[in-house]
Motif scaffolding. Structure first.
Motif, PDB file in Angstrom:
ATOM      1  N   ASP A   1     -39.073 -27.586 -93.853  1.00 55.59           N
ATOM      2  CA  ASP A   1     -39.976 -27.515 -93.730  1.00 55.59           C
ATOM      3  C   ASP A   1     -40.620 -27.573 -95.267  1.00 55.59           C
ATOM      4  O   ASP A   1     -41.820 -27.359 -95.704  1.00 55.59           O
ATOM      5  CB  ASP A   1     -41.819 -27.366 -93.085  1.00 55.59           C
ATOM      6  CG  ASP A   1     -41.040 -27.914 -92.069  1.00 55.59           C
ATOM      7  OD1 ASP A   1     -40.173 -29.008 -91.805  1.00 55.59           O
ATOM      8  OD2 ASP A   1     -41.355 -26.509 -90.774  1.00 55.59           O
ATOM      9  N   GLY A   2     -39.512 -27.550 -96.295  1.00 49.65           N
ATOM     10  CA  GLY A   2     -39.983 -27.219 -97.689  1.00 49.65           C
ATOM     11  C   GLY A   2     -40.115 -26.143 -98.031  1.00 49.65           C
ATOM     12  O   GLY A   2     -39.858 -25.761 -99.129  1.00 49.65           O
ATOM     13  N   ILE A   3     -39.937 -24.820 -97.305  1.00 49.25           N
ATOM     14  CA  ILE A   3     -39.668 -23.597 -97.160  1.00 49.25           C
ATOM     15  C   ILE A   3     -38.786 -22.927 -97.153  1.00 49.25           C
ATOM     16  O   ILE A   3     -37.739 -23.091 -96.340  1.00 49.25           O
ATOM     17  CB  ILE A   3     -40.642 -23.241 -96.296  1.00 49.25           C
ATOM     18  CG1 ILE A   3     -42.338 -23.289 -96.430  1.00 49.25           C
ATOM     19  CG2 ILE A   3     -40.782 -21.209 -96.585  1.00 49.25           C
ATOM     20  CD1 ILE A   3     -42.829 -23.127 -95.172  1.00 49.25           C
ATOM     21  N   GLY A   4     -38.177 -22.775 -98.755  1.00 47.32           N
ATOM     22  CA  GLY A   4     -36.824 -21.968 -98.742  1.00 47.32           C
ATOM     23  C   GLY A   4     -36.466 -21.112 -98.086  1.00 47.32           C
ATOM     24  O   GLY A   4     -36.996 -19.763 -97.906  1.00 47.32           O
TER      25      GLY A   4
ATOM     26  N   GLY B   1     -41.443 -24.023 -90.239  1.00 44.56           N
ATOM     27  CA  GLY B   1     -42.220 -23.527 -91.753  1.00 44.56           C
ATOM     28  C   GLY B   1     -43.261 -22.761 -90.874  1.00 44.56           C
ATOM     29  O   GLY B   1     -44.099 -22.492 -91.317  1.00 44.56           O
TER      30      GLY B   1
ATOM     31  N   ILE C   1     -33.018 -25.006 -96.105  1.00 44.56           N
ATOM     32  CA  ILE C   1     -34.809 -25.014 -96.364  1.00 44.56           C
ATOM     33  C   ILE C   1     -35.475 -26.080 -95.340  1.00 44.56           C
ATOM     34  O   ILE C   1     -34.588 -26.831 -94.668  1.00 44.56           O
ATOM     35  CB  ILE C   1     -34.967 -26.651 -97.456  1.00 44.56           C
ATOM     36  CG1 ILE C   1     -34.358 -25.696 -98.889  1.00 44.56           C
ATOM     37  CG2 ILE C   1     -36.202 -26.843 -97.811  1.00 44.56           C
ATOM     38  CD1 ILE C   1     -34.450 -26.560 -99.992  1.00 44.56           C
TER      39      ILE C   1
END
Lengths: 421, 513
Positions: B454-457, B505, B452
């Motif tokens: 920056d919060g992006i999987g 991200g 993950i």
């Protein structure tokens, strides 16, 4: 947003959380000046919020209206070694308070109506900031309308209770960094109005002339959004109608708990000129376990999105003083320590919360026989707080939380006008 | 009185508003004295060049991980880094793949985006290489300073090949006319850049070509270990001995079977075959098929298919991702190139063979003495293939070798990867004061489990995973940013520097239609 009151709310209130979590402890200008102490003394119609039990001890009826102007900033530094920094650019928030009390002179019963804003949050990050896929902006609003009755049992004890009808709204925007098209990343907006019910009750005790004690309990209010608008933009066409709703729009339901707060307070009149006050609040934040959106149609292949919050109950300790410089002029000061309900690993971009110290000052001035003006100033310094990748991994929140260091600073001037009759 | 207090109050308010900004001071990035990054040079293959979506094109070049790494170096006082970018009129290079949609059953529709004619200088037989450059393309030379010597297709085997610039147009374009005409080898050219710091990510192609061709040797061989060790050590030694006595970061190579090129087709096919009750499928093993087998048989009227070359693989051995360990269970892999034919398995069709023959005829066009068409080869008396029999299940219609990495071939590829990585590690160990090992293999294993940013999987899935581009082997811009961070982490740890990490991200994954 059809109801007139909500339109008023939109115009007046977009609050940054100035207390732990998304609480907004700005419910009376005199009290703010004194560190937001107010449970232990009875003063005016603002007792409707601070302690309905104290309302019956107020000497005159009054109407007061005031507002605060929150300027809140959060600074962010990405995990080391990184030089990336960001800062929220949240708009000035204006929570307000309106209190009116009624009752026959010398009657044991007092009635009152309070309209106030104990919860809310307004956070805006730059659209392209590092955490854009978690949050770009959030506006949470809650307005409590509280009709109240208070009864003075005898010269020592008064009790009171109010019914709370809460109205509110939520507007959340974020990017969906996992979906890229030639127009950039996809994004989501969740927007809806909410309502909830609760109560506020308290008891006021005056064992001696110089000492008063109060206790109050404001209940949990579950703010429910029904049929809010969920709009997804720039969703690749092949995902629409399956993984995402066709046309990118659907509706959602959600519940956001506005936690219960139990308070005790006392006030001591050292002499004719000096009043000392102490308050202790305990906010039952553990009600906020998770943030869940239920969608009518599938969003990202599921009709539900859940993220853990696991807030913990948090105390606040407040000290305040008021000094009557002249018969017409009151000078106030206070300080408080506000423990955060947000544990390490759960500092989301909407509430990158930390323990806070608040320092307050205020003045009150009698501008005419029946007219008082009160102004306050509050400075909040949040403790700089670092959250590492390891902290996130430990609680499994990597998908909801951005690691890094956060620091919060808030200033809030406020003013109110009250009329006695 | 009232006005005085009010003005003090307002004054304080104004002051406080101004003083409200909370600030967290960002540390100043530093090399820590352990490295000199005034002249950083990247040596490597397609991964370093920014190759993506089965092509080298401008957008990919601009986000190649060495370019991103150099941008981060710059924050710590690093020097200018020049990448050999295509000019705007050459932006599409020799073309690349583009995703335009999905079929009703969810298979991606990937088409060719044509290249920029202006990128091509000429076509000449001098530039002929049957596998790497069958079109004999010569690219327009890149003139100007260059720090990124990522050359798509280059193998450690090729590092000291004289005249390699003729065979590989991506290397040829980086040479000036004298270097080009005198056939300057890659290893000699890069040592002349006199770097103060260098990265090296080489070796992938020495096994990848074999694996992506399903172990079919005409299209890719495994470089012998001895040759690999000699050339790898030589280029690192020559870099280290160059004028500025540089420091460097050497990346090892990932297990080839962990990339979506090998993992996106098999699992669904396995489900289908198991549902149809097929215990095994049949692959036809080819040894240097066209030159040694097909042509003689075509001339001698002998059928191509010889039952001794049939290789059954149990369906249960087709690799699938273990949901718990996030590693690949099984040792049989289908290539991404088999995606258009996966649906043919069990059906009376031999489209996959037609495609293979068509590619072979193109690849070996200049070696074929007589005109031959795909139809000539497909004739049953020549090929022995009976397209009325169920594809992949009947001995008369097996799956061509090039689409399957069977158990034995997987073992070969993995053994080579392990051995190459041993060589890379021992090279680093021998110069432990100057070199750091970047564990790219470990990084891609983690990607399989999901990462993950920056919060992006992200994960190693094809298209949806966000790390791998449309060719299933090379990285997306997001994957390049993640790779740059792996280098930064390793460099900082080894040399005591504080090179800032990049925000992953910010970079895109696969561009969706």
């Amino acid at each position: 947003m059809k109801k007139p009151l909500l339109v008023l709310a939109a115009a007046l209130s977009s609050f940054s959380a100035v207390a732990g979590g998304y609480q907004v402890a700005l419910q009376g200008q005199r009290q703010i000046g004194m560190g937001h102490c107010g449970t232990g003394f009875s003063y005016d119609a603002s007792s409707i919020f601070f302690n309905p039990g104290g309302l019956s001890f107020t000497k005159v009826n009054n109407v007061m209206f005031g507002a605060s102007f929150i300027r809140s900033r959060v600074a962010y530094l990405a995990p080391q070694p990184s030089v990336y920094t960001a800062s929220t650019e949240s708009p000035v928030g204006t929570p307000f308070m309106l209190y009116a009390s009624f009752g026959k002179k010398d009657s044991k019963l007092k009635y009152g109506l309070g309209v106030y804003t104990p919860y809310g949050s307004s956070v805006k990050w730059a659209d392209d900031w590092k955490g854009y896929s978690l949050l770009q902006s959030l506006s949470l609003q809650a307005i409590f309308i509280q009709p109240t009755v208070s009864y003075k049992i005898n010269n020592m004890i008064g009790i009171g209770a109010g019914f709370v009808y809460a109205l509110g709204s939520v507007d959340l925007r974020r990017g969906i960094g996992a979906l890229n098209t030639e127009n950039g990343y996809a994004s989501a907006q969740l927007k809806g109005s909410a309502s909830g019910l609760g109560f506020n009750a308290g008891v006021h005790i005056q064992p001696f002339e110089k000492l008063s004690i109060g206790a109050s309990y404001r209940s949990l209010v579950n703010m429910k959004v029904k049929g809010g608008d969920a709009t997804f933009s720039n969703i690749p066409g092949f995902l629409q109608g399956s993984t995402f709703p066709s046309g990118g729009t659907t509706t959602f339901d959600a519940t956001l708990p506005l936690p219960a707060v139990a308070s005790v307070g006392l006030a001591y009149k050292l002499n004719d000129k000096l009043l000392l006050a102490f308050d202790f609040n305990y906010s039952f934040w553990s009600a906020y376990k998770q943030l869940e959106f239920e969608y009518k149609d599938n969003v990202n292949n599921s009709n539900k999105s859940t993220s853990k919050r696991n807030y913990v109950d948090a105390p606040t300790v407040r000290l305040g003083a008021e000094y009557m410089a002249t018969n017409n002029l009151a000078l106030r000061g206070g300080v408080y320590y506000d423990k955060t309900p947000v544990e390490l690993g759960y500092m989301t971009p909407e509430t990158p919360d930390a323990d806070r110290i608040g320092i307050t000052a205020g003045i009150g001035y009698k501008i005419a026989d029946r007219v008082n003006i009160d102004a306050s100033f509050l400075f909040i310094e949040g403790r700089e707080r670092e959250q590492t990748e390891a902290d996130l991994a430990q609680v499994g929140t990597q998908a909801d939380v951005l690691p890094g260091t956060y620091k919060l600073r808030v200033i809030v001037p406020g003013i109110s006008l009250s009329f006695n009759f | 009185m009232k006005n005085r207090y009010l003005s003090i109050f307002l004054g304080l308010t104004a002051y406080a508003f101004a003083a409200c900004e909370p600030k967290i001071d960002a540390p100043i990035p530093s090399t820590g004295g352990g490295i000199n990054i005034s002249n950083y040079v990247a040596i490597g293959n397609s991964l370093s060049a920014g190759f993506a979506d089965a092509g080298l094109y401008l957008e990919g070049q601009q986000v190649a991980w060495p370019v991103i790494l150099a941008e981060q170096f710059k924050l710590a006082g690093g020097g200018d880094f020049y990448a050999p970018l295509f000019e705007p009129n050459q932006a599409k290079g020799l073309g690349y793949k583009k995703l335009i949609g999905f079929t009703a059953t969810g298979s991606p529709i990937i088409v060719d985006e044509p290249g920029s004619p202006d990128a091509i200088k000429e076509r000449t037989a001098l530039a002929y290489d049957p596998v790497g450059n069958p079109d004999s393309v010569v690219l327009q030379p890149f003139t100007g300073p260059n720090n990124n010597f990522g050359v798509p297709g280059i193998r450690v085997e090729n590092l000291y090949t004289v005249g390699y610039g003729f065979k590989n147009p991506y290397y040829g374009r980086l040479l000036n006319s004298t270097e080009y005409m005198t056939g300057k080898p890659y290893g000699s050219r890069v040592a002349e850049t006199n770097p103060t710091f260098f990265t090296c990510w080489l070796g992938n192609n020495d096994v990848l070509g074999f694996a992506t061709a399903g172990g079919y040797p005409d299209l890719g061989k495994i470089t012998p270990l001895g040759d690999f060790a000699t050339n790898y050590n030589r280029i690192i030694d020559e870099m280290l001995n160059s004028a500025n006595s540089p420091r460097g970061a050497l990346a090892n190579i990932p297990d080839v079977t962990s990339v979506p090129y090998f993992t996106s087709v098999g699992p669904a096919l396995k489900v289908g075959l198991a549902a149809a009750g097929a215990p095994a499928f049949l692959e036809y093993h080819l040894d240097s098929a066209l030159i040694n087998t097909i042509l003689p048989r075509l001339l001698g009227q002998l059928p191509l298919l010889d039952p001794v070359n049939l290789r059954p693989s149990p369906v249960s051995a087709i690799a699938t991702l273990n949901p718990v360990t996030k590693t690949w269970d099984g040792n049989v892999f289908f290539t991404l190139t088999f995606a258009p034919y996966a649906g043919d398995v069990g059906k009376p069709t031999a489209k996959a063979w037609r495609a293979l023959f068509s590619q072979l005829l193109k690849t070996y066009a200049s070696l074929i003495p007589i005109p031959i068409t795909v139809d000539d080869l497909m004739r049953q008396e020549v090929s022995g293939i009976d397209s009325t029999k169920p594809f992949g299940l009947d001995p008369a219609n097996p799956i061509p070798d090039v689409f399957v990495l069977n158990g034995a071939e997987t073992a070969q590829a993995r053994a080579a990867t392990v051995a190459y990585n041993e060589i890379i590690k021992s090279t680093v160990d021998r110069h432990a004061d100057k070199l750091v090992l970047i564990d790219a293999n470990g990084f891609l294993n983690k990607a399989n489990a999901g990462l993950i940013y920056d919060g992006i999987g992200t994960n190693a899935s094809f298209i949806s995973g966000g790390i791998f581009s449309l060719d299933g082997v090379h990285l997306t811009p997001r994957g390049n940013a993640a790779a740059a961070n792996e280098f930064i982490i390793g460099i900082n740890k080894k040399f005591g520097s504080t090179i800032p990490m990049v925000n992953v991200g910010r970079y895109r994954g696969v561009r969706l239609p």
